[in-house]
Design a protein around this motif. Structure first.
Motif, PDB file in Angstrom:
ATOM      1  N   GLU A  57       0.835  -1.206   0.000  1.00 49.27           N
ATOM      2  CA  GLU A  57       0.000   0.000   0.000  1.00 49.27           C
ATOM      3  C   GLU A  57       0.871   1.257   0.000  1.00 49.27           C
ATOM      4  OE1 GLU A  57      -3.332   0.393  -0.322  1.00 49.27           O
ATOM      5  OE2 GLU A  57      -3.385  -1.758  -0.702  1.00 49.27           O
ATOM      6  N   MET A  58       1.998   1.209   0.714  1.00 51.44           N
ATOM      7  CA  MET A  58       2.914   2.351   0.717  1.00 51.44           C
ATOM      8  C   MET A  58       3.501   2.571  -0.676  1.00 51.44           C
ATOM      9  SD  MET A  58       5.022   1.831   4.231  1.00 51.44           S
ATOM     10  CE  MET A  58       4.335   2.147   5.820  1.00 51.44           C
ATOM     11  N   TYR A  59       3.885   1.488  -1.343  1.00 50.42           N
ATOM     12  CA  TYR A  59       4.400   1.608  -2.709  1.00 50.42           C
ATOM     13  C   TYR A  59       3.322   2.159  -3.648  1.00 50.42           C
ATOM     14  CZ  TYR A  59       8.655  -0.981  -1.502  1.00 50.42           C
ATOM     15  OH  TYR A  59       9.837  -1.381  -0.953  1.00 50.42           O
ATOM     16  N   LYS A  60       2.097   1.751  -3.424  1.00 51.70           N
ATOM     17  CA  LYS A  60       0.987   2.257  -4.229  1.00 51.70           C
ATOM     18  C   LYS A  60       0.826   3.764  -4.024  1.00 51.70           C
ATOM     19  CE  LYS A  60      -3.933   1.416  -5.062  1.00 51.70           C
ATOM     20  NZ  LYS A  60      -5.089   0.617  -4.651  1.00 51.70           N
ATOM     21  N   PHE A  61       0.979   4.215  -2.803  1.00 49.12           N
ATOM     22  CA  PHE A  61       0.898   5.646  -2.498  1.00 49.12           C
ATOM     23  C   PHE A  61       2.029   6.405  -3.192  1.00 49.12           C
ATOM     24  CE2 PHE A  61       1.962   9.305   0.227  1.00 49.12           C
ATOM     25  CZ  PHE A  61       0.785  10.020   0.087  1.00 49.12           C
ATOM     26  N   ILE A  62       3.219   5.823  -3.218  1.00 49.89           N
ATOM     27  CA  ILE A  62       4.345   6.456  -3.918  1.00 49.89           C
ATOM     28  C   ILE A  62       4.026   6.574  -5.409  1.00 49.89           C
ATOM     29  CG2 ILE A  62       6.775   6.176  -4.586  1.00 49.89           C
ATOM     30  CD1 ILE A  62       7.141   4.858  -1.768  1.00 49.89           C
ATOM     31  N   GLY A  63       3.394   5.557  -5.953  1.00 48.45           N
ATOM     32  CA  GLY A  63       2.953   5.626  -7.344  1.00 48.45           C
ATOM     33  C   GLY A  63       1.990   6.783  -7.562  1.00 48.45           C
ATOM     34  N   ALA A  64       1.115   7.015  -6.591  1.00 46.98           N
ATOM     35  CA  ALA A  64       0.178   8.144  -6.687  1.00 46.98           C
ATOM     36  C   ALA A  64       0.926   9.472  -6.634  1.00 46.98           C
ATOM     37  CB  ALA A  64      -0.852   8.066  -5.562  1.00 46.98           C
ATOM     38  N   ILE A  65       1.975   9.552  -5.826  1.00 48.87           N
ATOM     39  CA  ILE A  65       2.786  10.779  -5.764  1.00 48.87           C
ATOM     40  C   ILE A  65       3.454  11.025  -7.115  1.00 48.87           C
ATOM     41  CG2 ILE A  65       4.873  11.809  -4.765  1.00 48.87           C
ATOM     42  CD1 ILE A  65       4.101  10.440  -2.121  1.00 48.87           C
ATOM     43  N   ILE A  66       3.971   9.958  -7.724  1.00 52.42           N
ATOM     44  CA  ILE A  66       4.601  10.092  -9.036  1.00 52.42           C
ATOM     45  C   ILE A  66       3.572  10.546 -10.067  1.00 52.42           C
ATOM     46  CG2 ILE A  66       5.726   8.816 -10.897  1.00 52.42           C
ATOM     47  CD1 ILE A  66       7.092   7.113  -8.670  1.00 52.42           C
ATOM     48  N   ALA A  67       2.380   9.959 -10.035  1.00 50.19           N
ATOM     49  CA  ALA A  67       1.318  10.360 -10.960  1.00 50.19           C
ATOM     50  C   ALA A  67       0.916  11.820 -10.739  1.00 50.19           C
ATOM     51  CB  ALA A  67       0.108   9.449 -10.802  1.00 50.19           C
ATOM     52  N   MET A  68       0.839  12.235  -9.480  1.00 50.85           N
ATOM     53  CA  MET A  68       0.499  13.618  -9.154  1.00 50.85           C
ATOM     54  C   MET A  68       1.545  14.568  -9.736  1.00 50.85           C
ATOM     55  SD  MET A  68       0.659  15.546  -5.497  1.00 50.85           S
ATOM     56  CE  MET A  68       2.404  15.225  -5.534  1.00 50.85           C
ATOM     57  N   SER A  69       2.804  14.167  -9.668  1.00 48.37           N
ATOM     58  CA  SER A  69       3.856  15.036 -10.197  1.00 48.37           C
ATOM     59  C   SER A  69       3.730  15.205 -11.704  1.00 48.37           C
ATOM     60  CB  SER A  69       5.234  14.492  -9.830  1.00 48.37           C
ATOM     61  OG  SER A  69       5.571  13.375 -10.613  1.00 48.37           O
ATOM     62  N   PHE A  70       3.296  14.151 -12.402  1.00 44.67           N
ATOM     63  CA  PHE A  70       3.070  14.275 -13.844  1.00 44.67           C
ATOM     64  C   PHE A  70       1.970  15.291 -14.124  1.00 44.67           C
ATOM     65  CE2 PHE A  70       4.528   9.635 -14.460  1.00 44.67           C
ATOM     66  CZ  PHE A  70       5.845  10.032 -14.658  1.00 44.67           C
ATOM     67  N   ARG A  71       0.896  15.210 -13.355  1.00 50.19           N
ATOM     68  CA  ARG A  71      -0.235  16.127 -13.560  1.00 50.19           C
ATOM     69  C   ARG A  71       0.145  17.556 -13.217  1.00 50.19           C
ATOM     70  NH1 ARG A  71      -5.847  13.980 -13.857  1.00 50.19           N
ATOM     71  NH2 ARG A  71      -6.129  16.206 -13.726  1.00 50.19           N
TER      72      ARG A  71
END
Length: 92
Positions: A57-71
């Motif tokens: 779940e923590m890795y999934k959250f990091i993925g969301a941070i990476i996606a947020m940075s793209f946006r």
């Protein structure tokens, strides 16, 4: 974090810095990082011993941070090993 005054960038940069440190060992130094030898001496890799449901779940959250940075059109300074980000398919 506000996006217009640089606070957002500082906030996200601190998140990345802490993720790639001993504070939260989701990522560990790569072999070249540990040995200070070869290319990518500042690279980090996923910690293979952190594979519980909570860690995933923590890795999934990091993925969301990476996606947020793209946006937000903000490049994050993750120093992943090429094994992590390198294109793995062969073109013909």
């Amino acid at each position: 974090c506000k996006q217009d005054d640089g606070t957002f960038r500082k906030c996200v940069s601190q998140i990345v810095e802490e993720l790639q440190s001993s504070y939260l060992p989701l990522f560990i130094p790569s072999i070249n990082n540990k040995d200070k030898d070869g290319e990518f001496q500042d690279a980090w890799v996923i910690n293979p011993s952190w594979a519980s449901q909570l860690h995933l779940e923590m890795y999934k959250f990091i993925g969301a941070i990476i996606a947020m940075s793209f946006r937000a059109v903000h490049a994050l300074d993750f120093k992943f090993s090429p094994l992590f980000w390198k294109n793995s398919y062969v073109t013909h």
